[in-house]
Design an enzyme around this catalytic site. Structure first.
Site, short mmCIF file in Angstrom:
data_model
loop_
_atom_site.label_atom_id
_atom_site.label_comp_id
_atom_site.label_asym_id
_atom_site.label_seq_id
_atom_site.Cartn_x
_atom_site.Cartn_y
_atom_site.Cartn_z
N HIS A 161 2.15 -39.34 -13.69
CA HIS A 161 3.48 -38.81 -13.35
C HIS A 161 4.49 -39.34 -14.37
O HIS A 161 4.95 -40.47 -14.28
CB HIS A 161 3.85 -39.23 -11.94
CG HIS A 161 4.99 -38.46 -11.34
ND1 HIS A 161 5.83 -37.69 -12.10
CD2 HIS A 161 5.41 -38.34 -10.05
CE1 HIS A 161 6.74 -37.13 -11.30
NE2 HIS A 161 6.50 -37.51 -10.06
N ALA A 217 7.43 -37.72 -15.05
CA ALA A 217 8.55 -36.79 -14.85
C ALA A 217 9.53 -37.32 -13.81
O ALA A 217 9.34 -38.38 -13.21
CB ALA A 217 8.00 -35.43 -14.40
N TYR A 237 10.96 -41.06 -12.88
CA TYR A 237 10.14 -42.20 -12.52
C TYR A 237 9.80 -43.01 -13.78
O TYR A 237 10.24 -42.66 -14.88
CB TYR A 237 8.89 -41.75 -11.76
CG TYR A 237 9.25 -41.16 -10.41
CD1 TYR A 237 9.62 -41.98 -9.35
CD2 TYR A 237 9.30 -39.77 -10.21
CE1 TYR A 237 9.99 -41.46 -8.12
CE2 TYR A 237 9.67 -39.23 -8.98
CZ TYR A 237 10.02 -40.08 -7.94
OH TYR A 237 10.39 -39.56 -6.74
N ARG A 280 2.31 -35.19 -16.48
CA ARG A 280 3.39 -34.30 -16.04
C ARG A 280 4.71 -34.72 -16.66
O ARG A 280 5.06 -35.90 -16.67
CB ARG A 280 3.50 -34.37 -14.52
CG ARG A 280 4.49 -33.43 -13.90
CD ARG A 280 4.59 -33.70 -12.40
NE ARG A 280 5.18 -32.61 -11.66
CZ ARG A 280 5.54 -32.67 -10.37
NH1 ARG A 280 5.38 -33.80 -9.71
NH2 ARG A 280 6.06 -31.63 -9.77
N GLY A 338 9.91 -23.35 -9.26
CA GLY A 338 10.60 -22.11 -8.93
C GLY A 338 9.87 -20.84 -9.29
O GLY A 338 10.49 -19.79 -9.44
N GLY A 387 4.58 -25.71 -5.40
CA GLY A 387 4.76 -26.84 -4.50
C GLY A 387 5.53 -26.48 -3.25
O GLY A 387 4.96 -26.30 -2.17
N ARG A 388 6.83 -26.34 -3.38
CA ARG A 388 7.69 -26.08 -2.22
C ARG A 388 7.29 -24.80 -1.48
O ARG A 388 7.38 -24.74 -0.25
CB ARG A 388 9.15 -26.00 -2.66
CG ARG A 388 9.74 -27.35 -3.03
CD ARG A 388 11.10 -27.21 -3.68
NE ARG A 388 11.00 -26.73 -5.05
CZ ARG A 388 12.06 -26.39 -5.79
NH1 ARG A 388 13.27 -26.43 -5.27
NH2 ARG A 388 11.89 -26.00 -7.04
#
Length: 221
Positions: free
Chosen positions: A11, A13, A16, A65, A134, A155-156
């Site tokens: 990760h 992105a 972080y 990512r 998106g 994801g969402r």
């Protein structure tokens, strides 16, 4: 690996730790991990090299990512175009499983540079590129057809569509996105894992229709 995973994604992105090393807005170090693009990338390359050296996974089981456009966590740097082109170019040398690029702007856009796109990074990265953020079915398919990406990540949209692949495959309508609060609020399963599949929705509608009382029409005597 002991847990049975087939690979690992680093990760790098969304503000972080690794992203903080990559971006000039957060990396103010003056040692070998700060300053130049090469130095700012060093943390990510050392993580990859460390995983491979440990024997946990070969390089082709490691992905990473990045979020060059995201504002989450206060991120966004004026040199992100140059930096993430450099990231793609250098990480291309490692024969990795994929590069996961959050190039969509639906998760907050810092506006400090023009958006960095998968198509742009494709010039520097020969391996598999995964696009994200998106996406709709149509946009994802277009990016894959164009060669800008090889895979698409959702994801969402999965929250309110637990059967998302089936909806895409059968051209079934997609449910409205889950309310923002369900992403993070402590509501348990409610609004997070209790969304019905399309077939469950249709079965429920059929049941409700069958249970509706029928109107009786009196005949004239």
């Amino acid at each position: 690996k002991e847990a049975g995973f087939d690979g690992v994604e680093i990760h790098s992105a969304n503000g972080y730790l690794v992203d903080q090393f990559l971006q000039s807005c957060s990396n103010k170090r003056t040692d070998e991990y700060g300053g130049s693009m090469e130095n700012r990338l060093r943390m990510l390359t050392e993580i990859v090299e460390g995983i491979v050296a440990s024997g946990a996974y070969p390089s082709n089981r490691i992905g990473f990512r990045i979020s060059p456009n995201g504002a989450f966590g206060g991120m966004g740097s004026e040199d992100n175009v140059e930096m993430f082109e450099y990231v793609a170019k250098e990480m291309n040398k490692y024969d990795l499983a994929y590069m996961h690029v959050m190039d969509g702007l639906g998760f907050g856009y810092h506006g400090k540079t023009k958006p960095v796109t998968c198509a742009q990074l494709r010039k520097y990265y020969d391996g598999i590129i995964m696009c994200n953020v998106g996406l709709t079915k149509e946009v994802a398919e277009g990016m894959i057809r164009s060669g800008a990406a090889d895979m698409a990540c959702f994801g969402r949209l999965y929250i309110s569509n637990p059967d998302l692949p089936e909806r895409f495959a059968n051209n079934w309508p997609v449910a409205d996105p889950a309310p923002y609060e369900t992403w993070w609020a402590h509501t348990g399963a409610k609004g997070y894992t209790d969304w019905p599949t399309y077939e469950q929705e249709q079965a429920q509608k059929a049941t409700e229709t069958a249970e509706e009382p029928t109107a009786e029409v009196a005949s004239a005597q």
